[in-house]
Structures are given as structure tokens and as C-alpha cells.
Design a protein around this motif. Structure first.
Motif, short mmCIF file in Angstrom:
data_model
loop_
_atom_site.label_atom_id
_atom_site.label_comp_id
_atom_site.label_asym_id
_atom_site.label_seq_id
_atom_site.Cartn_x
_atom_site.Cartn_y
_atom_site.Cartn_z
N LYS A 1 41.84 -11.19 28.92
CA LYS A 1 41.51 -12.70 28.52
C LYS A 1 42.82 -13.46 28.14
N LYS A 2 43.65 -12.82 27.47
CA LYS A 2 44.89 -13.48 27.06
C LYS A 2 45.97 -13.76 27.67
N TYR A 3 46.41 -12.77 28.74
CA TYR A 3 47.19 -13.13 29.73
C TYR A 3 47.12 -13.41 31.10
N PHE A 4 45.97 -12.73 31.64
CA PHE A 4 45.69 -13.02 32.93
C PHE A 4 44.40 -13.79 33.36
N ASN A 5 43.53 -13.88 32.66
CA ASN A 5 42.21 -15.03 32.99
C ASN A 5 42.56 -16.12 31.88
N ALA A 6 43.73 -16.04 31.11
CA ALA A 6 43.52 -17.22 29.92
C ALA A 6 44.00 -18.54 30.69
N LYS A 7 43.24 -19.74 30.16
CA LYS A 7 43.46 -21.00 30.73
C LYS A 7 44.77 -21.44 30.06
N LEU A 8 45.52 -22.47 30.70
CA LEU A 8 46.42 -22.91 29.99
C LEU A 8 46.21 -24.25 29.54
N HIS A 9 45.36 -24.23 28.42
CA HIS A 9 44.95 -25.58 27.88
C HIS A 9 45.88 -26.22 26.79
N SER A 10 46.89 -25.84 26.58
CA SER A 10 47.55 -26.46 25.48
C SER A 10 48.88 -26.34 25.75
N GLU A 11 49.97 -27.12 25.12
CA GLU A 11 51.31 -27.12 25.29
C GLU A 11 51.85 -25.90 24.82
N PRO A 12 51.41 -25.50 23.57
CA PRO A 12 52.11 -24.07 22.97
C PRO A 12 51.75 -23.09 23.84
N ILE A 13 50.44 -23.03 24.49
CA ILE A 13 50.02 -21.90 25.23
C ILE A 13 50.83 -21.90 26.24
N VAL A 14 51.07 -22.82 27.24
CA VAL A 14 51.88 -22.89 28.41
C VAL A 14 53.38 -22.56 28.18
N GLU A 15 54.22 -22.89 27.09
CA GLU A 15 55.41 -22.74 26.91
C GLU A 15 55.54 -21.21 26.57
N LYS A 16 54.57 -20.53 25.53
CA LYS A 16 54.32 -19.26 25.32
C LYS A 16 54.42 -18.28 26.40
N LEU A 17 53.27 -18.62 27.12
CA LEU A 17 52.94 -17.58 28.19
C LEU A 17 54.02 -17.79 29.44
N LEU A 18 54.36 -18.97 29.87
CA LEU A 18 54.93 -19.35 31.02
C LEU A 18 56.52 -19.29 30.82
N SER A 19 57.02 -19.45 29.50
CA SER A 19 58.36 -19.44 29.10
C SER A 19 59.15 -20.66 29.81
N VAL A 20 58.46 -21.83 29.98
CA VAL A 20 58.95 -23.05 30.49
C VAL A 20 58.39 -24.23 29.55
#
Length: 455
Positions: free
Chosen positions: A197-216
Motif C-alpha cells: 500500500k505504501k510503496y507500490f499501490n500508493a497514490k502520489l497525492h501530496s508534495e511530501p509523498i512525491v518527494e519522499k517516494l520518488l526522490s525528485v
């Protein structure tokens, strides 16, 4: 971009969701123990041991030599096969009765031998220990009798018969083992659920989540606003009603794209001309609208800008800017038109347009051609900013284009984009040497419209 998981971060994530893991563990344990005590029938094991030798010990005092034993070892596998043969099992089934068949007996009976040993063990598993013992002893007695008839020898002796003990316990199921396995399964399922749920099916719904998971870096967040009834009605005939020049230049959308323009100017590579490709993982994530509005905002900043519809499969640039579809990039790349023939002006000052042109049968080959390189080189001499709207990364075209431009801008849909797919898409571009300058988080519902009007 580092896509490898940090073990400490994974551990922290599991600790933060320990309640979920605990729930999975409890449920799994309850199911396992329920099966053990209420659904699975107890299985009892009965065993009879046979001794096989070559010498007929009918004469009192006759000794068995080592040679006899060595020779007799060769008979073990043959006897094992004979015990499980229909000849023996049919006789045992007739003796046991109660609807017993040789097929059922074979499933219940396991004949084992031991290396360098003359012992054959007949092991029977049954839900009734009395029936199991009866079958094991019957198989042993029947085999001993049949060996005398078939081989005319008396070299099979029963060492121990199967008996029913007063406190005999079933061999299956094993509550302690099943409980431990159930706990382990629950832990694994709980951890898998959280990480999936966290890493594979997680939706990139916020700026902190995007930067944390994608490192961009998230260069801008484009807000999502519910359309009014008038806007919905207008979008039927004009799907790109949210273009900046069609609304107020002080709107939240316009301010968001100004932020994006400033971020790009700060983060993009040092070059006289900015050649930027805009792409996304899937269609419908706002890639084309982002490309168009970004081109418009650059043009409004008095920078000579050109928008290229680089989607040679499902182009829509002509719809966005209300241009003709007759001539375009494919016309130039195939040599049917000059550069001046395919460039058209728009109603927006400083903004020019190149459509896709007729849809070709070989878009990837055209984009990787030398003519494409020449097109970009010629445009860099005339324009300050080149915006290319590419197809989504469900095709290879963006990967080809990424190696021909200065920077790549990636659009993420806050409502639908998933981590796993987006991460793979970014990796595809990076493996080809493309420079991911940053991400645009589109359709973000977390931003309140009043935030943009504070001043």
C-alpha cells in the motif's frame, strides 16, 4: 534518483503501522487455530515393523550370517513394492471390509525402508487409531503369508505389531506448529499489505509523498478546483477551457504556472535556449494542459516560445490552440514541408505552434531521425523556450525525445498516479540519460483556493 528502499525507513514504516500488522496476525492465528481444532480431523499413526532375512530360520538354533544379511538387503525394495501392490491391498481390503478399497488403503499406507537395514516399516494414518492399527497389522500378516506362497520362503518376520495406546495422540494437526505458522503468516501478510500500500499501490497525492517516494523535486503544485456548471457545459465543446489565456491572469491556475516557470528557470540546465519535454506515465494526467499553460506563461514573460505537439500517435495540440491539423512535425520530418511551412502563430503574443501533422505509421523512427535533431537545432536559434508535449510513457517515444532535449518535466496526477508505475517511468528516462528537472503535481485537492487570494 535513488529508487532503493532504505531499510531503516521500511522499519519505521512497519513500526508506525504496527496495529495493522497486529490485526493481520490475530486474524491469521484465529483462522489457523480454528482450522486446527474445529475443521481438521485428527490423524493417528499406526506402525508395524518387519524383519527381512534370506535364511529360513525354521530349524532351531540356526544363525543368520552377515552374507545372508547383505544378500537380503537386495530384496528390500522388491518387498516394498510388493506390499503396496494390488495383490496385497486387495486381500487386506477384503479382510477389513466396511467399504474399504485397495485405492484407499494405498493412500493411507506408507512403506518405508532404512539404509543398510533389513527393517521394513508399514505406517498407516487414519482418523481412527483402532482402524489404523488393524490395517497395519493386516498388511503385515497378509504380506508375510503371500511371501511364503509366491517366493516359497519364510524370511519375513513381524518384529512389532501396531497397538492402540490409551493416551495415543494424533500426529496431525499439531496445534503448536500450526499456531506458530499462523502467526508467521499473519506477520508476513501484514508487512506485505503495508509495504504494498505504501510503496507500490500508493497514490502520489501530496508534495511530501512525491518527494519522499520518488526522490525528485516538486517544482509546482497545480490545484484542482471543481468546475462550475457553466465550465462543465463549456468543456463539452472546448475541453481546454482551463488554459490560462482563457481566464484571469491572476487566477490560482495562472499563479501556479508562474511558480512552475520560476522553478524551471532556477533548476533547468544552463543553456541559451530551454528545450523542455513534458510527459507523464499515463494519458489523462494533465500532461498536454500543463505543456500548453507552461508555454503560454513563458510567452507572457516576453520570452519567444514555441509549442510542439510531439504526440505523433494521439495528438491534441491543434485542439488546444485551435490550429489546423493539416501540416505539422511529421510533414517536416518526412521532407514534405519546410520548417517555415509547419510553424504557425497563435493569438498569444510571443507564442508559436507546431502541430503533430498527419499521424505516421512509424512515429518512433521519425523522432529518432537526424531530421528531428535538425529541427530542434534550428528552433534553438530562433526561440528562447521550446516546449514539447510528448506521449505518455506507455510508448517509447518520450524516451527517444528525452535524449534530444535539455530537460524533462514529469506530470503526476494527485488523484490517480501510483508510485510503482511512476517510479518505473522515471527510471526509463534516466536510463537513457534524460535529465528529470522535476515534477509537476497536478490536480491537488489539498490546496484551498483561498490560499491563492490571500493577498
Amino acid at each position: 534518483m535513488d529508487q532503493e528502499f532504505d531499510a531503516r525507513k521500511l522499519l519505521d514504516e512497519l513500526k508506525a503501522n504496527y496495529r495493522v500488522i497486529l490485526i493481520f496476525t490475530i486474524v491469521s492465528t484465529l483462522i489457523g487455530m480454528g482450522l486446527t481444532f474445529f475443521l481438521l480431523q485428527p490423524i493417528y499413526q499406526s506402525k508395524t515393523d518387519l524383519l527381512v532375512n534370506r535364511t529360513n530360520p525354521t530349524e532351531e538354533g540356526l544363525r543368520v550370517s552377515s552374507n545372508d544379511i547383505e544378500t537380503n538387503l537386495r530384496l528390500i525394495e522388491t518387498y516394498r513394492f510388493m506390499i503396496e501392490s494390488p495383490r496385497i491391498m486387495d486381500l487386506v481390503a477384503a479382510e477389513i471390509g466396511n467399504g474399504m478399497t485397495s485405492e484407499k488403503l494405498i493412500k493411507k499406507t506408507n512403506v518405508t525402508t532404512f539404509e543398510n537395514s533389513q527393517i521394513i516399516s508399514i505406517v498407516v494414518e487414519d482418523t481412527n487409531p483402532v482402524t489404523g492399527s488393524k490395517i497395519a497389522n493386516s498388511v503385515a500378516d497378509t504380506f508375510q503369508t503371500e511371501i511364503k506362497k509366491v517366493m516359497n520362503t519364510d524370511n519375513v518376520h513381524i518384529l512389532s505389531k501396531a497397538v492402540v495406546l490409551p493416551d495415543q495422540k494424533p500426529v496431525r494437526p499439531k496445534p503448536i506448529l500450526n499456531g506458530a505458522i499462523s502467526v508467521l503468516i499473519g506477520l508476513i501478510l501484514g508487512c506485505t499489505f503495508i509495504l504494498t500500500k505504501k510503496y507500490f499501490n500508493a497514490k502520489l497525492h501530496s508534495e511530501p509523498i512525491v518527494e519522499k517516494l520518488l526522490s525528485v523535486t516538486v517544482l509546482a503544485v497545480i490545484p484542482y478546483f471543481e468546475k462550475s456548471k457553466e465550465e462543465v457545459a463549456a468543456s463539452i465543446d472546448q475541453p481546454y477551457v482551463n488554459l490560462i489565456h482563457k481566464g484571469s491572469n491572476l487566477s490560482p491556475i495562472a499563479e501556479a504556472y508562474r511558480t512552475l516557470r520560476t522553478s524551471l528557470q532556477f533548476h533547468s540546465t544552463d543553456s541559451d535556449t530551454t528545450a523542455l519535454m513534458v510527459t507523464s506515465t499515463n494519458s489523462g494526467e494533465g500532461k498536454s494542459l500543463t505543456s500548453a499553460n507552461l508555454a503560454i506563461i513563458f510567452a507572457m514573460d516576453n520570452q519567444k516560445t514555441i509549442y510542439i505537439d510531439g504526440d505523433l500517435r494521439r495528438p491534441n495540440g491543434h485542439t488546444i490552440f485551435e490550429q489546423t491539423k493539416r501540416h505539422g512535425m511529421t510533414s517536416y520530418l518526412t521532407g514534405y514541408a519546410s520548417l517555415n511551412d509547419v510553424i504557425s502563430t497563435t493569438e498569444i503574443p510571443n507564442l508559436s505552434f507546431i502541430g503533430s501533422g498527419p499521424i505516421p505509421p512509424n512515429p518512433s523512427e521519425l523522432l529518432s531521425s537526424k531530421n528531428m535533431d535538425q529541427l530542434l537545432n534550428d528552433l534553438k536559434e530562433e526561440y528562447d523556450v521550446i516546449i514539447i508535449d510528448s506521449p505518455p510513457l506507455i510508448v517509447s517515444d518520450p524516451i527517444i525525445l528525452s535524449s534530444k532535449v535539455n530537460d524533462c518535466l514529469f506530470v503526476v496526477d494527485a488523484q490517480n498516479s501510483k508510485y510503482n508505475q511512476t517510479s518505473k517511468s522515471l527510471s526509463k528516462i534516466q536510463r537513457m540519460g534524460g535529465n528529470i528537472v522535476g515534477v509537476v503535481l497536478n490536480k491537488d485537492k489539498s490546496i484551498n483556493q483561498s490560499q491563492y487570494y490571500y493577498y
